[in-house]
Write an enzyme that holds these catalytic residues in place. Structure first.
Site, PDB file in Angstrom:
ATOM      1  N   ASP A  13       0.813  -1.226   0.000  1.00 18.78           N
ATOM      2  CA  ASP A  13       0.000   0.000   0.000  1.00 18.78           C
ATOM      3  C   ASP A  13       0.843   1.272   0.000  1.00 18.78           C
ATOM      4  O   ASP A  13       0.438   2.309   0.532  1.00 18.78           O
ATOM      5  CB  ASP A  13      -0.966   0.013   1.211  1.00 18.78           C
ATOM      6  CG  ASP A  13      -1.873  -1.194   1.221  1.00 18.78           C
ATOM      7  OD1 ASP A  13      -2.176  -1.698   0.120  1.00 18.78           O
ATOM      8  OD2 ASP A  13      -2.268  -1.638   2.314  1.00 18.78           O
ATOM      9  N   LYS A  16       1.840   2.143  -5.063  1.00 17.78           N
ATOM     10  CA  LYS A  16       2.425   1.596  -6.301  1.00 17.78           C
ATOM     11  C   LYS A  16       1.522   1.850  -7.511  1.00 17.78           C
ATOM     12  O   LYS A  16       1.991   2.250  -8.578  1.00 17.78           O
ATOM     13  CB  LYS A  16       2.668   0.079  -6.150  1.00 17.78           C
ATOM     14  CG  LYS A  16       3.628  -0.285  -5.032  1.00 17.78           C
ATOM     15  CD  LYS A  16       3.730  -1.783  -4.842  1.00 17.78           C
ATOM     16  CE  LYS A  16       2.485  -2.430  -4.326  1.00 17.78           C
ATOM     17  NZ  LYS A  16       2.095  -2.075  -2.935  1.00 17.78           N
ATOM     18  N   GLY A  40      -4.439  -4.356  -3.787  1.00 14.51           N
ATOM     19  CA  GLY A  40      -5.449  -3.333  -4.091  1.00 14.51           C
ATOM     20  C   GLY A  40      -4.699  -2.085  -4.486  1.00 14.51           C
ATOM     21  O   GLY A  40      -4.083  -1.443  -3.645  1.00 14.51           O
ATOM     22  N   HIS A  41      -4.673  -1.777  -5.763  1.00 16.72           N
ATOM     23  CA  HIS A  41      -3.886  -0.647  -6.272  1.00 16.72           C
ATOM     24  C   HIS A  41      -4.833   0.464  -6.702  1.00 16.72           C
ATOM     25  O   HIS A  41      -5.648   0.282  -7.611  1.00 16.72           O
ATOM     26  CB  HIS A  41      -2.987  -1.093  -7.431  1.00 16.72           C
ATOM     27  CG  HIS A  41      -1.939  -2.076  -7.002  1.00 16.72           C
ATOM     28  ND1 HIS A  41      -0.984  -2.581  -7.849  1.00 16.72           N
ATOM     29  CD2 HIS A  41      -1.671  -2.623  -5.789  1.00 16.72           C
ATOM     30  CE1 HIS A  41      -0.192  -3.404  -7.173  1.00 16.72           C
ATOM     31  NE2 HIS A  41      -0.602  -3.453  -5.921  1.00 16.72           N
ATOM     32  N   GLN A 230       2.018  -6.120  -3.134  1.00  9.13           N
ATOM     33  CA  GLN A 230       2.450  -6.226  -1.742  1.00  9.13           C
ATOM     34  C   GLN A 230       3.723  -5.375  -1.546  1.00  9.13           C
ATOM     35  O   GLN A 230       3.887  -4.380  -2.217  1.00  9.13           O
ATOM     36  CB  GLN A 230       2.680  -7.691  -1.315  1.00  9.13           C
ATOM     37  CG  GLN A 230       1.405  -8.509  -1.216  1.00  9.13           C
ATOM     38  CD  GLN A 230       0.845  -8.966  -2.533  1.00  9.13           C
ATOM     39  OE1 GLN A 230       1.510  -9.642  -3.293  1.00  9.13           O
ATOM     40  NE2 GLN A 230      -0.391  -8.608  -2.830  1.00  9.13           N
TER      41      GLN A 230
END
Ligand code: GDP
Ligand code: IMO
Ligand code: MG
Length: 427
Positions: A13, A16, A40-41, A230
């Site tokens: 988080d 990225k 989750g991007h 990650q």
């Protein structure tokens, strides 16, 4: 040509997705190489906000090719939702998304297994996103996983049934009443029905031998950016085991996750937050349990993009950052979320750890008992969200960045000052 890599240097988080989106105009191909829907991007531009889990963050430009590499694991149910999310905003990924035939499938029973294993661990649970990541990578390594390339095989149903039965036996051995377990709010059978329906969306995309595609593209002079998921401190080998994810999140994962030789790795962009966050269990030496931590969480909207869980917050950890830079061979540092610290008059940074009263400058094998040794720095105490060039940076921010560069011996080449694409300053 070489493959440039962008990855997280902390516990995920770091921002990225936002930075990949910003850098993507300079590349022809954006490729994910590991992880799955535990990621989750978040990408924000023109008042729109997207959260991607499996699809690379280069998807918004139809001219860019996006690849889901062999090292990624895919849940058709989550994938379909992502596709629908994009289509609802008139972005159609059908023509610029390619999927490796060697990527593995996350089955509904992988998700059930994840939940069963976590429950059995009690207070020692990993804090998994429960997306089936551990069990799917376990099956891959145990050599009985199912790959995307098998979707079109006549015996797909048979293979599915056999693996489901194996999983069912393990699940039954725990003796839980699994009718109480929900997957994304659905009971198992409803979820399984939707999972099968979602396979149609996945079948609709082009399935390729992505290692050939990537290497041929390099030969043709195409520019490729590999997008990590990650973060380094969640790496299966080098993270705080067992509180890690089940893939190699570090730069080495690009070689196995896309099928490129180490000599083909170019720049390595390491993204870090100006402070630290962690979701799930495990050591976190600079974690804050006071109002400073609450202020960081509130100002930074530190709630998981995938699970909505509150993220644990703490000061920047240079011991961990240097370790991450070493493991990845970072050439460029990218600092995000400095704007979140705007309301702090004083900022702290961990420069060492204390272990049994002794000062150390490395992460020990067992890092559960280390204590952060912190120094104070003046905060910038100024809203930097509207800054458009480095000339407008407050002096205290320059000093903070300068200190990080000196300590890590690595240049900070991009500073992100807000979630929007435009809130990005190149140094
Ligand atoms: P990722 O998993 O590394 O892509 O990061 P996430 O998307 O899970 O979490 C990063 C969060 O911070 C998202 O909500 C982003 O929109 C947001 N974000 C990214 N960069 C910045 C920044 O520089 N400042 C602020 N305030 N938010 C940012
Ligand atoms: P992105 O790509 C933050 C964490 C989970 C848990 C541990 C294991 O968005 O940065 P898993 O579901 O892999 O079994 O969970 O890893 N985790 C993440 N934390 N960002 C992520 O991805 C994460 N993916 C997994 O919270 O502690
Ligand atoms: Mg995330």
């Amino acid at each position: 040509m070489k493959v440039d890599v962008l990855l997280g240097l902390q516990w995920g988080d770091e921002g990225k997705g936002k930075i990949v989106d910003v850098l993507s105009p300079g590349y022809d191909i954006i490729a994910r190489f590991q992880g799955g829907p535990n990621a989750g991007h978040t990408i924000e531009f023109e008042g729109l906000k997207f959260v991607l889990h499996t699809i690379p963050s280069g998807i918004f430009d139809p001219q860019k090719q996006n690849v889901i590499g062999n090292g990624v694991i895919i849940d058709p149910f989550v994938f379909k939702k992502e596709v629908l999310q994009l289509k609802s905003k008139n972005i159609d990924p059908s023509n610029n998304l390619l999927i490796s035939k060697k990527a593995h499938l996350i089955l509904p029973t992988h998700r059930m297994l994840d939940a069963v294993y976590e429950k059995s661990k009690g207070v020692l649970k990993i804090g998994s996103t429960l997306k089936g990541i551990g069990p799917t990578y376990t099956d891959k390594v145990a050599r009985h996983g199912i790959r995307i390339g098998e979707l079109s095989g006549a015996d797909f149903q048979q293979k599915y049934a056999a693996l489901k039965e194996t999983h069912q036996r393990i699940i039954d051995s725990f003796g839980y009443d699994t009718s109480l377990f929900k997957i994304d709010g659905l009971d198992f059978l409803s979820y399984e029905t939707q999972w099968f329906e979602s396979l149609e969306t996945l079948r609709h995309f082009k399935h390729i031998d992505s290692e050939h595609f990537i290497n041929q593209s390099l030969k043709q002079g195409k520019k490729i950016l590999a997008e990590g998921a990650q973060g380094t401190l969640l790496d299966i080998d080098f993270g705080s085991y067992p509180f890690v994810t089940s893939s190699n999140t570090i730069c080495a994962g690009v070689c196995s996750g896309l099928g490129i030789a180490p000599s083909k790795v170019g720049k390595v962009f390491g993204v870090f937050k100006a402070y630290c966050t962690r979701v799930g269990s495990g050591p976190f030496p600079t974690e804050l349990f006071d109002e400073d931590g609450t202020l960081m969480r509130d100002e930074g909207h530190e709630y998981g993009s995938t699970t909505g869980r509150p993220r644990r917050c703490g000061w920047l950890d240079l011991v961990a950052l240097k370790y991450a830079i070493m493991l990845n061979g970072v050439t460029d540092l990218i600092m995000t979320k400095g704007d979140v610290l705007s309301r702090f008059e004083q900022i702290k940074i961990a420069t060492n750890y204390k272990l049994n009263g002794t000062l150390i400058d490395y992460i020990p094998y067992d890092d559960s008992d280390v204590e952060a040794s912190l120094i104070d720095m003046p905060g910038w105490n100024d809203d930097i969200g509207k800054v458009t060039s480095i000339g407008e940076f407050p002096e205290a921010l320059n000093r903070y960045i300068g200190f990080i560069e000196k300590e890590t011996e690595t240049p900070v080449t991009i500073v992100s000052v807000g979630p929007d694409r435009k809130q990005t300053i190149f140094r």
